[in-house]
Design a protein around this motif. Structure first.
Motif, PDB file in Angstrom:
ATOM      1  N   LEU A   1       0.171  -0.563   5.416  1.00  0.00           N
ATOM      2  CA  LEU A   1       0.259   0.035   4.138  1.00  0.00           C
ATOM      3  C   LEU A   1       0.481   2.079   4.828  1.00  0.00           C
ATOM      4  O   LEU A   1       1.417   2.232   4.636  1.00  0.00           O
TER       5      LEU A   1
ATOM      6  N   LEU B   1       2.248   1.004  -2.733  1.00  0.00           N
ATOM      7  CA  LEU B   1       2.684  -0.283  -1.878  1.00  0.00           C
ATOM      8  C   LEU B   1       1.880  -1.354  -2.918  1.00  0.00           C
ATOM      9  O   LEU B   1       1.641  -2.474  -2.662  1.00  0.00           O
ATOM     10  N   SER B   2       0.114  -0.544  -2.778  1.00  0.00           N
ATOM     11  CA  SER B   2      -0.911  -2.316  -2.641  1.00  0.00           C
ATOM     12  C   SER B   2      -0.363  -2.122  -4.745  1.00  0.00           C
ATOM     13  O   SER B   2      -0.543  -3.964  -3.857  1.00  0.00           O
TER      14      SER B   2
ATOM     15  N   VAL C   1       6.099  -4.962   3.805  1.00  0.00           N
ATOM     16  CA  VAL C   1       5.435  -3.721   3.420  1.00  0.00           C
ATOM     17  C   VAL C   1       7.196  -2.799   3.538  1.00  0.00           C
ATOM     18  O   VAL C   1       7.383  -1.983   2.318  1.00  0.00           O
TER      19      VAL C   1
ATOM     20  N   ALA D   1       8.826  -3.879   0.182  1.00  0.00           N
ATOM     21  CA  ALA D   1       7.727  -3.101  -1.563  1.00  0.00           C
ATOM     22  C   ALA D   1       8.905  -1.436  -1.345  1.00  0.00           C
ATOM     23  O   ALA D   1       8.264  -1.078  -2.414  1.00  0.00           O
ATOM     24  N   PHE D   2       8.421  -0.948   0.067  1.00  0.00           N
ATOM     25  CA  PHE D   2       8.419   0.238  -0.183  1.00  0.00           C
ATOM     26  C   PHE D   2      10.137   0.777  -0.832  1.00  0.00           C
ATOM     27  O   PHE D   2      10.293   0.952  -1.762  1.00  0.00           O
TER      28      PHE D   2
ATOM     29  N   HIS E   1       2.192  -2.998  -5.072  1.00  0.00           N
ATOM     30  CA  HIS E   1       3.673  -3.860  -5.573  1.00  0.00           C
ATOM     31  C   HIS E   1       2.971  -4.914  -5.053  1.00  0.00           C
ATOM     32  O   HIS E   1       3.565  -6.172  -5.739  1.00  0.00           O
ATOM     33  N   LEU E   2       2.385  -5.041  -3.709  1.00  0.00           N
ATOM     34  CA  LEU E   2       2.584  -6.315  -2.818  1.00  0.00           C
ATOM     35  C   LEU E   2       1.037  -7.099  -3.782  1.00  0.00           C
ATOM     36  O   LEU E   2       0.886  -8.091  -3.568  1.00  0.00           O
TER      37      LEU E   2
ATOM     38  N   ALA F   1       3.808   4.356   4.844  1.00  0.00           N
ATOM     39  CA  ALA F   1       3.391   5.854   3.997  1.00  0.00           C
ATOM     40  C   ALA F   1       3.003   6.979   4.951  1.00  0.00           C
ATOM     41  O   ALA F   1       4.083   8.870   3.745  1.00  0.00           O
TER      42      ALA F   1
ATOM     43  N   TYR G   1       0.928   7.197  -2.212  1.00  0.00           N
ATOM     44  CA  TYR G   1       2.082   5.959  -1.257  1.00  0.00           C
ATOM     45  C   TYR G   1       1.150   4.987  -1.147  1.00  0.00           C
ATOM     46  O   TYR G   1       1.714   3.477  -1.615  1.00  0.00           O
TER      47      TYR G   1
END
Length: 376
Positions: free
Chosen positions: A313, A191-192, A354, A357-358, A194-195, A317, A187
């Motif tokens: 982040l 997320l990382s 975040v 992004a999720f 994507h950001l 997660a 997860y």
């Protein structure tokens, strides 16, 4: 760069001169000790150098019709394949500006005509020896680089094994599974990545940092090893006092990793390279993943950007995975309900960026949860 010379083979020398008599003089002088290649002009010299093996040294006449030696040397130095070949100019010219011009295009030495056999032999021996020394140094450097690379791989393997062992120890005490480690770190990775495409985060989420986040994520609950079993494994709701003790796992994790950083700081520089950044991120995650965006979390009550990005982040997660997982006190929530709770926490519990992004990655989160399901 020339090919390695096989053991026992004579050094190879290319002699370039437009006068046949000069080629014969050089051949008579050098053939007993060196493997000779000859060329009568610049284009033929370049043609000789088009194949393998390359010579170890070039004796190059300067004054030749058409393409002179200076132009030949310039072309050799412009070609990565031949730029390291040492070139000695042979010339009847003796003025300083002529020699300067030759050195400017990359020659290593001059021999003047009429040649002196002892001088030619001495210069050739010297530059062949220098060539051999450079080649030996390059080989040694490659060997050292290979050893450093292997040492680095060993350290990374040991690091990964240590992370897995520490994380598994914490989760074993907490009656969780190794799949929780895999889910949460994937997860965080999603997320990382994507950001990292957002200009606001690109400089903080480079490739190396994302890899460190992925490796560090499993240590988020390492501090639970310091929580008594009577609290950690209690099947009922914790009392206020017990919950206060439970919350100390964040500080315990921070302190344990901080102590490890102190040990790394005592190591030689080559052994601690990369370790400090990894442990710093692990410490941030362990300490800060229960902080809340609005400042009502623990252990420090940090708010907003004061919470390290790594911890923000992990917060999303970890909470998402807790919601969809079975616990002794609750059944697993379906993804839709867990996702709704995450979105409701945007701006209060979680960093809105975040959460955004999720939301963009919900299908990927679902896929990760299925791939590493506890029932799988």
């Amino acid at each position: 760069m020339s090919n390695p010379q096989p053991a026992g083979e004579k050094p190879r020398i290319l002699v370039v001169d437009d006068e046949p008599i000069n080629l014969k003089v050089m051949a008579d002088l050098l053939r007993d000790s060196y493997g000779l290649i000859v060329a009568k002009d610049g284009p033929q010299a370049l043609a000789r150098l088009a194949g393998d093996p390359l010579p170890d040294l070039i004796l190059l006449d300067v004054m030749m019709p058409g393409m002179d030696g200076v132009e030949v040397c310039r072309r050799l130095k412009d070609d990565p394949r031949t730029r390291d070949l040492p070139v000695i100019f042979i010339t009847a010219m003796g003025q300083v500006h002529d020699e300067t011009r030759g050195f400017e295009v990359g020659a290593v030495d001059y021999i003047t005509k009429p040649i002196s056999p002892p001088v030619v032999l001495a210069r050739v021996r010297t530059h062949v020896a220098l060539r051999d020394a450079r080649r030996a140094l390059a080989d040694q450097n490659r060997l050292l680089e290979d050893r450093v690379a292997e040492r680095t791989r060993d350290l990374l393997r040991a690091q990964d094994a240590t992370i897995r062992a520490m994380a598994s120890l914490a989760e074993t005490r907490d009656n969780e599974t190794g799949n929780h480690i895999r889910r949460t770190q994937n997860y965080v990775l999603a997320l990382s990545l994507h950001l990292s495409r957002d200009p606001r985060y690109a400089d903080r989420l480079d490739e190396e940092t994302i890899e460190l986040l992925y490796k560090s994520a499993p240590l988020h609950d390492v501090g639970k090893v310091g929580i008594p079993d009577s609290i950690l494994l209690k099947p009922d709701k914790l009392s206020d006092d017990e919950f206060h003790v439970m919350k100390t796992h964040a500080a315990l994790g921070h302190d344990a990793i901080f102590a490890a950083e102190g040990q790394v700081g005592a190591l030689p520089a080559e052994e601690r390279a990369g370790e400090s950044s990894f442990l710093r991120i692990a410490r941030e995650i362990a300490h800060g993943h229960h902080e809340r965006w609005d400042g009502t979390g623990y252990p420090q009550g940090l708010a907003g950007e004061a919470i390290p990005l790594s911890a923000r982040l992990m917060a999303v997660a970890d909470v998402y995975d807790a919601l969809i997982s079975r616990r002794c006190y609750k059944a697993p929530f379906p993804h839709e309900k867990a996702a709704a709770i995450i979105r409701e926490g945007s701006g209060s519990h979680f960093d809105p960026a975040v959460v955004a992004a999720f939301t963009a990655l919900e299908d990927e989160f679902r896929d990760i949860a299925r791939r590493y399901s506890d029932e799988g």
